[in-house]
Design an enzyme around this catalytic site. Structure first.
Site: not given
Ligand code: SF4
Length: 485
Positions: A9, A35, A110-111, A255
């Site tokens: 995210c 996201g 985020n996580g 990535y």
């Protein structure tokens, strides 16, 4: 990347800018790669909060002037979602908003919290009414029930109870709070935008590429375990958590991050080229005619590989730019559709050539097999697959959507078996130490690894108390779904 790991995210927050909402939209646009499933913004105009959430890409979600007109103020936070926990629905789109004892509160995260289910059960038993299945809401309820007085202390109190990987931004209207978990697994960076009157606005974002698009200056990474408050007086930093060894996600370099971002003061693009050069050292292919990347994420590593071994780099696969990343939708059917829609072999270039094909990982292997097949059908004499990461043998529990370990090809097959499965003439992966060298470490410290590398090593730094329960337990029925906060 051709199959499997999904981005997590993105978060963004800006305090004290006349065009805070527009800046947030642009920042979220730059962070779209993290996201694509949904996006949301909560703004504050000095008196009221406004919000918009949509299960759409950023450009579509905020393209309507009527939507933009209702988002006002000099303070805004935003989020792009790829669901890692919690089902996909309107009620899980962040930022989440709640009216707490001290006033309105919005949060974007985020996580993944690895003890969220345990905490949630305890909160429900004490009467909490959850409205989403997102683990982020656990933080809201812990704050609501905290005995601390002010919002920052309530947040610290809440975060001291959670385990996991998180970078979050939150808004109380008069301030923005940004926090990175003590291990610093997920990224969060600080920037500054100076307006024509010379007044500074501070910004928080998942990646520095979100600053470039709005002309903001990158200041630094938020440190692992650091909490920052942005308000009228500027920036305040706290270290409220026990210090632990940092474990930044090394896969960000391979990535997840955009190559034009800077993380830990390092250019992601340069690191990816280093990774390619290390791979060329470890797994050369002197008989090859050309080095071909699987676009787009394999490109910098392929350039590094080609430069290091002196074999020409060429675009032997052409990617359609009219669809998003392969894994826009987290369903098997769209994943396979996406692969077919996305890549085409450059037949005129490839025919008769011995090709080194560079990709950043093999997850399930189904897509890699199709791409090797496509290159061979285009007339390649040989296809030598080189992977710019170590074999992906374990699942991620820290906010990256990965298949279960049993579905990871490298979890159950040897490299030779994987080579057979994908139909390549040879296959080699980067070693774990090669990856560490590429990011600037002499080698991996086995006793205390400098990065999170659990998906390659199984060495999980953060306890996974209830992740399996999170994945399998029935979802709690929502009270209601709402578009506006
Ligand atoms: Fe990153 Fe892998 Fe660690 Fe997940 S397990 S945080 S993808 S390095």
């Amino acid at each position: 990347m051709t199959d499997g790991f999904h981005d997590e995210c993105a978060v963004f927050g800006i305090y004290g800018h006349d065009d805070a909402v527009t800046m947030t939209v642009l920042g979220l646009h730059a962070l779209q790669h993290r996201g694509q499933e949904a996006t949301g913004i909560v703004s504050f105009d000095g008196g009221n909060f406004q919000s918009h959430r949509a299960a759409e890409m950023v450009g579509k979600a905020y393209g309507d002037p009527a939507v933009m007109a209702q988002l006002k103020g000099r303070v805004a936070i935003g989020h792009n979602r790829y669901s890692t926990t919690g089902e996909t629905s309107m009620r899980n789109i962040q930022p989440l908003y709640a009216d707490l004892a001290f006033g309105g509160f919005a949060i974007a995260h985020n996580g993944n919290l690895t003890n969220a289910m345990t905490l949630r059960k305890g909160l429900v038993q004490r009467g909490a009414l959850f409205q989403s299945t997102s683990d982020t809401e656990v933080i809201v309820h812990l704050m609501a029930t905290s005995s601390e007085k002010n919002p920052v202390d309530r947040m610290i109190d809440a975060l001291k109870q959670v385990k996991g990987a998180y970078s979050l931004v939150a808004s109380t209207g008069d301030k923005i709070i940004g926090v990175r978990d003590p291990h610093g697994v997920r990224p969060l960076v600080l920037g500054r935008l100076t307006n024509k009157q010379g007044r500074d606005s501070h910004i928080l974002a998942s990646e520095s590429c979100a600053f470039d698009i709005i002309g903001a200056e990158f200041i630094r990474d938020i440190e692992p375990g650091e909490l920052v408050v942005l308000d009228e007086k500027g920036l305040h930093s706290k270290r409220p958590f026990d210090k632990v060894a940092p474990r930044f996600c090394i896969f960000e370099y391979i990535y997840f991050a955009r190559p034009d971002s800077v993380m830990e003061d390092k250019s992601v693009y340069e690191i990816r080229k280093n990774i390619g050069a290390e791979l060329a050292q470890e797994a050369p292919c002197p008989q090859a005619d050309i080095v071909v990347p699987v676009p787009d994420s394999g490109v910098p590593a392929a350039i590094g590989y080609a430069q290091a071994c002196g074999i020409p780099f060429d675009l032997g696969i052409i990617r359609s730019h009219y669809i998003g990343r392969t894994f826009i939708q987290p369903t098997d059917s769209t994943r396979h559709l996406g692969v077919k829609m996305k890549h085409n072999a450059n037949r005129a270039l490839i025919a008769g050539k011995k090709v080194v094909l560079i990709d950043d990982s093999i997850v399930r292997g189904t897509t890699s097999r199709k791409i090797v097949e496509m290159i061979k059908q285009a007339g390649a004499a040989e296809v030598h697959m080189r992977i710019s990461s170590p074999p992906s043998t374990h699942s991620c529990f820290y906010g990256i959507d990965t298949p279960d370990a049993e579905d990871l090809l490298a979890h159950r097959k040897t490299i030779e078996e994987i080579k057979e499965f994908i139909g390549a003439d040879s296959l080699a992966y980067l070693s774990v130490d090669g990856l560490y060298r590429a990011v600037g470490a002499a080698k991996r410290n086995a006793a205390l690894p400098q990065y999170c590398d659990a998906c390659f090593t199984g060495d999980y730094a953060i306890e996974r108390t209830d992740f399996e329960a999170q994945k399998t337990e029935a979802k709690i029925t929502p009270i209601h779904e709402c578009r506006k906060g």
